[in-house]
Write an enzyme that holds these catalytic residues in place. Structure first.
Site, short mmCIF file in Angstrom:
data_model
loop_
_atom_site.label_atom_id
_atom_site.label_comp_id
_atom_site.label_asym_id
_atom_site.label_seq_id
_atom_site.Cartn_x
_atom_site.Cartn_y
_atom_site.Cartn_z
N ASP A 101 0.80 -1.22 0.00
CA ASP A 101 0.00 0.00 0.00
C ASP A 101 0.84 1.28 0.00
OD1 ASP A 101 1.13 -0.07 2.51
OD2 ASP A 101 -0.74 -0.47 3.57
N GLU A 123 -0.19 -9.19 -1.20
CA GLU A 123 -0.89 -8.62 -0.04
C GLU A 123 -2.10 -7.80 -0.49
OE1 GLU A 123 1.11 -7.24 4.00
OE2 GLU A 123 0.40 -5.48 2.90
N GLU A 137 -2.30 4.92 3.20
CA GLU A 137 -2.17 3.53 2.77
C GLU A 137 -3.50 2.87 2.41
OE1 GLU A 137 1.51 4.56 5.02
OE2 GLU A 137 -0.64 4.83 5.39
N HIS A 217 4.86 5.43 14.40
CA HIS A 217 5.33 6.21 13.25
C HIS A 217 4.23 6.66 12.30
CE1 HIS A 217 4.85 2.22 11.49
NE2 HIS A 217 4.74 2.83 10.32
N ARG A 219 1.41 8.34 10.08
CA ARG A 219 1.10 9.76 9.85
C ARG A 219 -0.13 10.19 10.64
NH1 ARG A 219 2.56 7.78 4.76
NH2 ARG A 219 4.30 8.84 3.71
N HIS A 250 11.53 6.10 14.82
CA HIS A 250 11.38 6.38 13.40
C HIS A 250 12.20 7.62 13.04
CE1 HIS A 250 9.29 7.31 9.57
NE2 HIS A 250 9.04 6.03 9.55
#
Length: 389
Positions: A101, A123, A137, A217, A219, A250
């Site tokens: 993604d 996936e 994603e 991490h 967003r 991260h």
């Protein structure tokens, strides 16, 4: 059936894609009579990408090297698309294989579509059904699935998602999660950690100490949600004098700023640099539990019987929650604290989560991907059996 090997272009650009595609590429290369494999990386990630590839002794045939400081998703897609268009024109693959993604996956899918190259999506079919969680994603995966010709879905629920979206059933193969293959491949009971906090934590775990691995991490976690997570983690650390917390931070400046503000200076919280993939997997396996907002950790943790507290509101991998190996605890600091303390105070609760089978895979997903591509490309008449947990 049979014939000359078919040209497969495998494209990825981030560390998570590298770990999940590495066992697939290995499985494809194990059948040179079937596949002629070219590996292309966009360089969406740089150091972390090569760290992950090094764990599998994997080197790309072509690196587009697009990464720049403060890059945006539109930049990654546009630069990747430009480079991949040229790569396709030069090699004319029989099929392009992408994963997951990411912005790289979206760009590669567009390049395959415009270049009239069949697209295989490893996936496929994961959905949270919330447009901006995970962001971007969730929408990226919908885009890639819409352009794919071969849908390599990890689980039955992913197949159902694809069917409900109008995907033809004969294009879907259920393979299991290749992330489980990757984690099992690099796990080593006698793994040698480098000197420093991680080795110290592993030694503490070997002597019965409790190590809690932390990652954050996403967003959509930035800002108030992440600060709530970190405040809850610090509170848990305050109340758990026998536990050591390890957080490989991260590289995002926003994540590091929040971590520094809320987690630094605590005697039992170790803020460290990102780990190589083998170190990360072997630390997961030695942890009492993991607290994270990650995607791939949802598949890796149950491979080693390690409970995962998922600090998110929703997940595109509900099978872990349904199987009882993942606790979806939201982003509210109070709820995160309560979930962590339950596991720390009640060994029975921890044992209940750790004693369940991994619903995501058995370590043989990559072989099923290779068999599925062989079937799609007409190299074998036999459709591979679907993975069933």
């Amino acid at each position: 059936m049979g014939g000359s090997p078919r040209k497969v272009m495998a494209v990825f650009g981030t560390r998570p894609e590298a770990t999940k595609m590495a066992p697939v590429i290995k499985a494809l290369k194990a059948r040179p009579d079937w596949f002629d494999v070219t590996t292309v990386v966009t360089g969406q990630h740089k150091e972390q990408l090569y760290q992950a590839m090094d764990a599998f002794s994997l080197k790309p045939d072509l690196d587009l090297a697009i990464m720049k400081e403060s890059q945006t998703v539109p930049y990654v897609i546009s630069e990747s698309l430009r480079g991949l268009d040229a790569a396709i024109s030069g090699s004319r693959p029989d099929v392009m294989a992408v994963h997951g993604d990411t912005a790289t996956a979206v760009a590669a899918s567009l390049a395959a579509c415009y270049g009239r190259v069949p697209l295989a999506h490893v996936e496929a079919g994961l959905r949270s059904f919330v447009k901006d969680e995970p962001w971007p994603e969730e929408i990226s995966r919908v885009i890639v699935d819409a352009m794919a010709d071969v849908h390599l879905a990890p689980l039955e629920g992913n197949r159902r998602n694809l069917l409900e979206a109008g995907v033809r059933g004969d294009s879907i193969y259920i393979t299991g999660q290749t992330q489980v293959d990757a984690a099992m491949a690099v796990y080593d009971e006698s793994h040698a950690f480098p000197p420093g906090p991680v080795r110290e934590a592993a030694e503490r775990a070997a002597k019965g100490g409790r190590v809690i691995l932390v990652t954050a991490h996403r967003r959509e976690s930035l800002g108030a949600p992440m600060k709530g997570m970190f405040a809850a983690i610090r509170r848990v650390a305050d109340e758990s004098p026998d536990a050591t917390f390890v957080y490989p931070m991260h590289l995002s400046p926003a994540v590091r700023e929040a971590a520094g503000e809320l987690l630094s200076g605590h005697p039992r919280i170790r803020l460290i640099e990102p780990l190589g993939y083998a170190d990360m997997v072997n630390l997961i396996a030695r942890s009492y539990m993991v607290m994270s907002d990650s995607g791939g950790l949802q598949e890796e943790c149950p491979a080693f019987g390690v409970p995962l507290l998922l600090m998110r509101r929703t997940t595109e991998r509900p099978e872990g929650v349904e199987a009882g190996v993942t606790a979806l605890c939201g982003v509210d600091g109070g709820a995160i604290h309560a979930a962590a303390m339950r596991l720390l105070r009640d060994p029975g609760e921890r044992a209940a989560m750790s004693g369940r089978a991994n619903p995501f895979g058995d370590g043989r997903a990559s072989g099923r991907v290779a068999q599925a591509l062989a079937h799609y490309l007409g190299l074998t008449a036999e459709r591979p059996a679907d993975f069933r947990p």
